[in-house]
Scaffold this motif. Structure first.
Motif, mmCIF file in Angstrom:
data_model
loop_
_atom_site.group_PDB
_atom_site.id
_atom_site.type_symbol
_atom_site.label_atom_id
_atom_site.label_comp_id
_atom_site.label_asym_id
_atom_site.label_seq_id
_atom_site.Cartn_x
_atom_site.Cartn_y
_atom_site.Cartn_z
ATOM 1 N N PRO A 10 44.620 23.472 -9.355
ATOM 2 C CA PRO A 10 44.812 22.506 -8.273
ATOM 3 C C PRO A 10 46.112 22.781 -7.513
ATOM 4 N N VAL A 11 46.088 22.508 -6.205
ATOM 5 C CA VAL A 11 47.292 22.672 -5.393
ATOM 6 C C VAL A 11 48.242 21.527 -5.681
ATOM 7 N N LEU A 12 47.639 20.360 -5.829
ATOM 8 C CA LEU A 12 48.425 19.147 -5.998
ATOM 9 C C LEU A 12 47.829 18.362 -7.151
ATOM 10 N N GLU A 13 48.706 17.903 -8.030
ATOM 11 C CA GLU A 13 48.193 17.136 -9.147
ATOM 12 C C GLU A 13 49.076 15.912 -9.400
ATOM 13 N N LEU A 14 48.438 14.767 -9.573
ATOM 14 C CA LEU A 14 49.162 13.550 -9.929
ATOM 15 C C LEU A 14 48.808 13.207 -11.357
ATOM 16 N N ARG A 15 49.828 12.969 -12.191
ATOM 17 C CA ARG A 15 49.574 12.623 -13.579
ATOM 18 C C ARG A 15 50.125 11.246 -13.882
ATOM 19 N N ASN A 16 49.242 10.310 -14.091
ATOM 20 C CA ASN A 16 49.599 8.943 -14.484
ATOM 21 C C ASN A 16 50.719 8.354 -13.632
ATOM 22 N N VAL A 17 50.559 8.461 -12.324
ATOM 23 C CA VAL A 17 51.613 8.005 -11.425
ATOM 24 C C VAL A 17 51.542 6.489 -11.207
ATOM 25 N N SER A 18 52.677 5.829 -11.349
ATOM 26 C CA SER A 18 52.777 4.402 -11.064
ATOM 27 C C SER A 18 53.976 4.150 -10.172
ATOM 28 N N ALA A 29 52.454 -1.463 -7.080
ATOM 29 C CA ALA A 29 51.681 -1.031 -5.912
ATOM 30 C C ALA A 29 50.686 0.056 -6.294
ATOM 31 N N VAL A 30 51.095 0.926 -7.202
ATOM 32 C CA VAL A 30 50.215 1.999 -7.679
ATOM 33 C C VAL A 30 50.283 2.004 -9.197
ATOM 34 N N ARG A 31 49.126 2.027 -9.856
ATOM 35 C CA ARG A 31 49.122 1.948 -11.311
ATOM 36 C C ARG A 31 48.346 3.094 -11.937
ATOM 37 N N ASP A 32 49.047 3.919 -12.647
ATOM 38 C CA ASP A 32 48.432 4.917 -13.492
ATOM 39 C C ASP A 32 47.364 5.749 -12.776
ATOM 40 N N VAL A 33 47.765 6.377 -11.679
ATOM 41 C CA VAL A 33 46.806 7.175 -10.910
ATOM 42 C C VAL A 33 46.942 8.657 -11.277
ATOM 43 N N SER A 34 45.819 9.274 -11.645
ATOM 44 C CA SER A 34 45.795 10.712 -11.912
ATOM 45 C C SER A 34 44.735 11.334 -11.020
ATOM 46 N N LEU A 35 45.092 12.395 -10.330
ATOM 47 C CA LEU A 35 44.071 13.098 -9.563
ATOM 48 C C LEU A 35 44.492 14.536 -9.288
ATOM 49 N N LYS A 36 43.496 15.394 -9.066
ATOM 50 C CA LYS A 36 43.751 16.803 -8.778
ATOM 51 C C LYS A 36 43.153 17.147 -7.426
ATOM 52 N N VAL A 37 43.943 17.840 -6.586
ATOM 53 C CA VAL A 37 43.454 18.263 -5.282
ATOM 54 C C VAL A 37 43.334 19.781 -5.286
ATOM 55 N N MET A 38 42.129 20.272 -5.052
ATOM 56 C CA MET A 38 41.876 21.708 -5.129
ATOM 57 C C MET A 38 42.177 22.393 -3.790
ATOM 58 N N PRO A 39 42.552 23.679 -3.828
ATOM 59 C CA PRO A 39 42.924 24.386 -2.601
ATOM 60 C C PRO A 39 41.777 24.450 -1.598
ATOM 61 N N GLY A 40 42.115 24.260 -0.331
ATOM 62 C CA GLY A 40 41.135 24.367 0.733
ATOM 63 C C GLY A 40 40.188 23.195 0.834
ATOM 64 N N GLU A 41 40.407 22.177 0.004
ATOM 65 C CA GLU A 41 39.512 21.015 0.041
ATOM 66 C C GLU A 41 40.207 19.801 0.650
ATOM 67 N N THR A 42 39.384 18.798 0.982
ATOM 68 C CA THR A 42 39.928 17.526 1.428
ATOM 69 C C THR A 42 39.701 16.506 0.334
ATOM 70 N N PHE A 43 40.791 15.826 -0.042
ATOM 71 C CA PHE A 43 40.671 14.754 -1.019
ATOM 72 C C PHE A 43 40.812 13.447 -0.266
ATOM 73 N N TRP A 60 52.820 17.215 -9.266
ATOM 74 C CA TRP A 60 52.981 18.668 -9.292
ATOM 75 C C TRP A 60 52.374 19.294 -8.054
ATOM 76 N N LEU A 61 53.129 20.215 -7.441
ATOM 77 C CA LEU A 61 52.633 20.957 -6.285
ATOM 78 C C LEU A 61 52.710 22.436 -6.634
ATOM 79 N N HIS A 62 51.627 23.147 -6.568
ATOM 80 C CA HIS A 62 51.609 24.572 -6.936
ATOM 81 C C HIS A 62 52.253 24.823 -8.297
#
Lengths: 327, 332
Positions: free
Chosen positions: B4-12, B30-44, B73-75
């Motif tokens: 993933p280009v961008l990854e969020l791990r349990n962000v609050s 405002a934000v609770r325990d958000v995890s997500l992965k954004v893959m290169p060349g894609e739109t999330f 995390w970025l790259h």
């Protein structure tokens, strides 16, 4: 049957002399008793100024330079301010998009709710207040008596719009003008307000003039719709007919430029090139021509007058049955 | 599989609510325990109603705000705890486009200077190269070259948004955070900007985080979508899966509430939420509990963890259980 509201060849001009811009140019339509008429258009189409002119609420720069606005056969434009005052808020109610600024921030909801009833219906404080509580409850507000004591800033956007609706209905108007009533609200709240409006309309039999930029809202609420573009009506039809068999090039383009809920990335969206034209000076022929995908061999380019194309279906051009536009 | 280009791990992200007099103050998550992965060349895509935390999330990705906990995390590099100078050095890699193009462009500067500024600041070449790049950018976003001497107020809303996109692209970023980029535009102009963004993505291999409340537009743009409610991701997965077969009652209600001109959808069975956003009792309770027509006793202690269900992750699969087709909800 006589139309409740008849707008006839209305012309509204902003500015003077060289800078004069005709924001509304020969608009005509009727609202029949008990119907919901949707007026759709983008910014600059003239839909909101048309609605404001019915209530005599145009800003100082804008003035009606032609045409008639008849309410139950009487011309609102030639009426004395006193007579107009007895219609406004009594026979015609209005709700606005701007829920922030449409309520007085320093008066309680109760005070604002009862003001109109006491003045127009000569109700005493207790009766007006009882009716206000009843109306608030009807718009889906729980513990309405408590809300009466609150100030606007203590309420959420959805609650404020409910209060606005209750207030507009206080004197049992025959016509409700709703200018983008749900635009400032979140979608789930928007649906609640749309259902409320529809329920109230069925219950009271009032007519609604619904102004919006969203064809979806017209589809959900209106019986009939008028599409406006660059200060003119371009198409008018019963909603079902308009959505399933649109005739005017602009209506068709508008419908295809909005991504549907279930359209995936596979299909490319049609986008209307260019932008809405400026409305200075005399404009001849079709106002959509320079953005129109069908303009090349168009029979209506020079004579784009409104014409009847089927029963209650009017349009300035007729592209029914043409293939859909590609992106 | 690609990283993933961008990854969020349990962000609050927790804010202190001002005006509270108690010793420790009151807090708001405002934000609770958000995890997500954004893959290169894609739109999330991120959807949700106002106050759901989507803009706070965008601001944290852009390092305009630090998470209270969790990692970004970025790259393959952690960016949420970077120093000011390290963040500045990394800035050309990720850029943002805001909803209000009017207030995000300096009204006293000509468009060419607005586009030049980021390149001069980050020293990417001499004056001549920069000027050449300005012309290339104008061309890329479909603005006529002769307009570069003009000021922002001389542009229409759609054109201004093109300038914002050009500015964001000036440093060749690979991640673009788009916060409601078309919400303020007229319908006929929205499609132009959406198509422009998709063309640029294809041409340059850009990765987008697209935040929006127009559901149709988010679907049209995104490969993956996360639906947020009260600071949490309640359902996430491939956009077609989520929009055509939603599992979570909130996703379904959101889709059902969207007004549509599509005659075939108008009389669909719809899930309706009662009332407005309100806090549910209990830490482990599903946030939608007070408004959900399908709530049951279980929801008091189960409704937070995302579980796999039919090709997506969801905190609740009630709609799938009830079977979307014979459909829950009522007709409007």
């Amino acid at each position: 049957m006589e139309p409740l509201l008849q707008i006839d060849n209305l012309e509204i001009t902003f500015g003077r002399g060289k800078d004069a811009s005709r924001a509304v140019d020969g608009v005509s339509f009727c609202v029949w008793p008990g119907e919901v008429l949707g007026v759709v258009g983008e910014s600059g189409s003239g839909k909101s100024v048309t609605a404001l002119s019915v209530m005599g609420l145009l800003s100082r720069q804008g003035r009606v330079t032609g045409g008639k606005i008849l309410f139950q056969g009487k011309d609102l434009l030639t009426m004395t301010p006193e007579t107009l005052d007895t219609l406004r808020g009594v026979e015609i109610g209005m709700i606005f998009q701007d829920i922030m600024y449409s309520l007085n921030p320093v008066l309680t909801i109760g005070k604002q709710m009862t003001e109109g009833m006491r003045r127009h219906l000569r109700m005493d404080a207790a009766a007006a207040s009882a009716r206000a509580v009843e109306l608030l409850t009807r718009t889906g507000i729980r513990d309405a008596a408590q809300v009466m004591k609150k100030y606007p800033h203590q309420l959420s956007g959805g609650m404020r719009q409910r209060v606005m609706i209750a207030m507009a209905l206080a004197c049992r108007p025959k016509l409700l003008i709703a200018d983008e009533p749900t635009t400032a609200l979140d979608v789930t709240i928007q649906m609640q307000i749309m259902q409320l409006l529809r329920g109230l309309q069925r219950e009271t039999g009032m007519a609604i003039l619904l102004i919006t930029h969203d064809l979806g809202i017209v589809a959900e609420l209106a019986d009939r719709a008028v599409v406006m573009y660059a200060g003119q009506c371009v198409e008018e039809a019963p909603v079902h007919e308009l959505l399933t068999d649109p005739a005017h090039a602009y209506t068709r383009a508008l419908m295809q430029a909005v991504p549907g809920l279930h359209d995936s990335r596979e299909k490319r969206l049609y986008s209307i090139p260019g932008r809405v034209p400026e409305l200075y000076g005399d404009i001849r022929g079709c106002r959509f021509a320079e953005r129109c995908a069908y303009a090349a061999d168009c029979a209506y380019k020079n004579d784009a007058a409104m014409r009847q194309i089927a029963g209650k279906h009017y349009s300035r051009c007729d592209l029914r049955g043409e293939a859909t536009l590609l992106g | 599989m690609a990283e993933p280009v961008l990854e969020l791990r349990n962000v609050s992200r927790r804010y202190r609510v001002s005006g509270e007099k108690s010793l420790f103050g009151k807090t708001f998550d405002a934000v609770r325990d958000v995890s997500l992965k954004v893959m290169p060349g894609e739109t999330f895509g991120i959807v949700g109603e106002s106050g759901c935390g989507k803009t706070t999330l965008a601001r944290m990705i852009m390092c305009l705000e630090r998470p209270s906990s969790g990692e970004i995390w970025l790259h393959g590099r952690r960016i949420d705890n970077l120093s000011e100078s390290a963040r500045r050095a990394l800035r050309p890699r990720f850029q943002m486009v805001f909803q209000d193009s009017g207030s995000s462009l300096n009204p006293r500067k000509r468009v060419e200077d607005i586009l030049r500024e980021p390149m001069l600041y980050h020293h990417v070449g001499d004056a001549k190269q920069v000027d050449g790049r300005v012309d290339a950018l104008m061309d890329m976003v479909g603005l006529p070259l002769e307009m570069k001497k003009r000021y922002p107020h001389e542009f229409s809303g759609g054109q201004r948004q093109r300038v914002c996109i050009a500015r964001a692209l000036s440093l060749n970023p690979d991640v673009l955070v788009l916060d409601e980029p078309v919400s303020a535009l007229d319908v006929s102009v929205q499609a132009q900007i959406l198509n422009l963004l998709r063309d640029l993505q294809e041409k340059m291999g850009l990765t987008y985080v697209f935040i929006g409340h127009g559901l149709g537009a988010v679907h049209y743009m995104s490969h993956q979508i996360a639906v947020m409610y009260m600071g949490r991701v309640v359902e996430t997965g491939p956009s077609d899966t989520l929009f055509n077969r939603p599992a979570h009652p909130y996703t379904k209600a959101l889709l059902d509430a969207a007004p549509t001109a599509d005659d075939t959808l108008r009389n669909r069975k719809r899930v309706e939420l009662s009332g407005e956003i309100e806090e549910a009792d209990g830490e482990a309770s599903c946030p939608l509990l007070p408004r959900c027509p399908f709530s049951r006793e279980n929801c008091r202690h189960d409704g937070l963890t995302l579980k796999e269900a039919d090709g997506r992750m969801t905190a609740c699969a009630r709609i799938l259980e009830l079977d979307g087709k014979q459909a829950c909800g009522s007709t409007f």
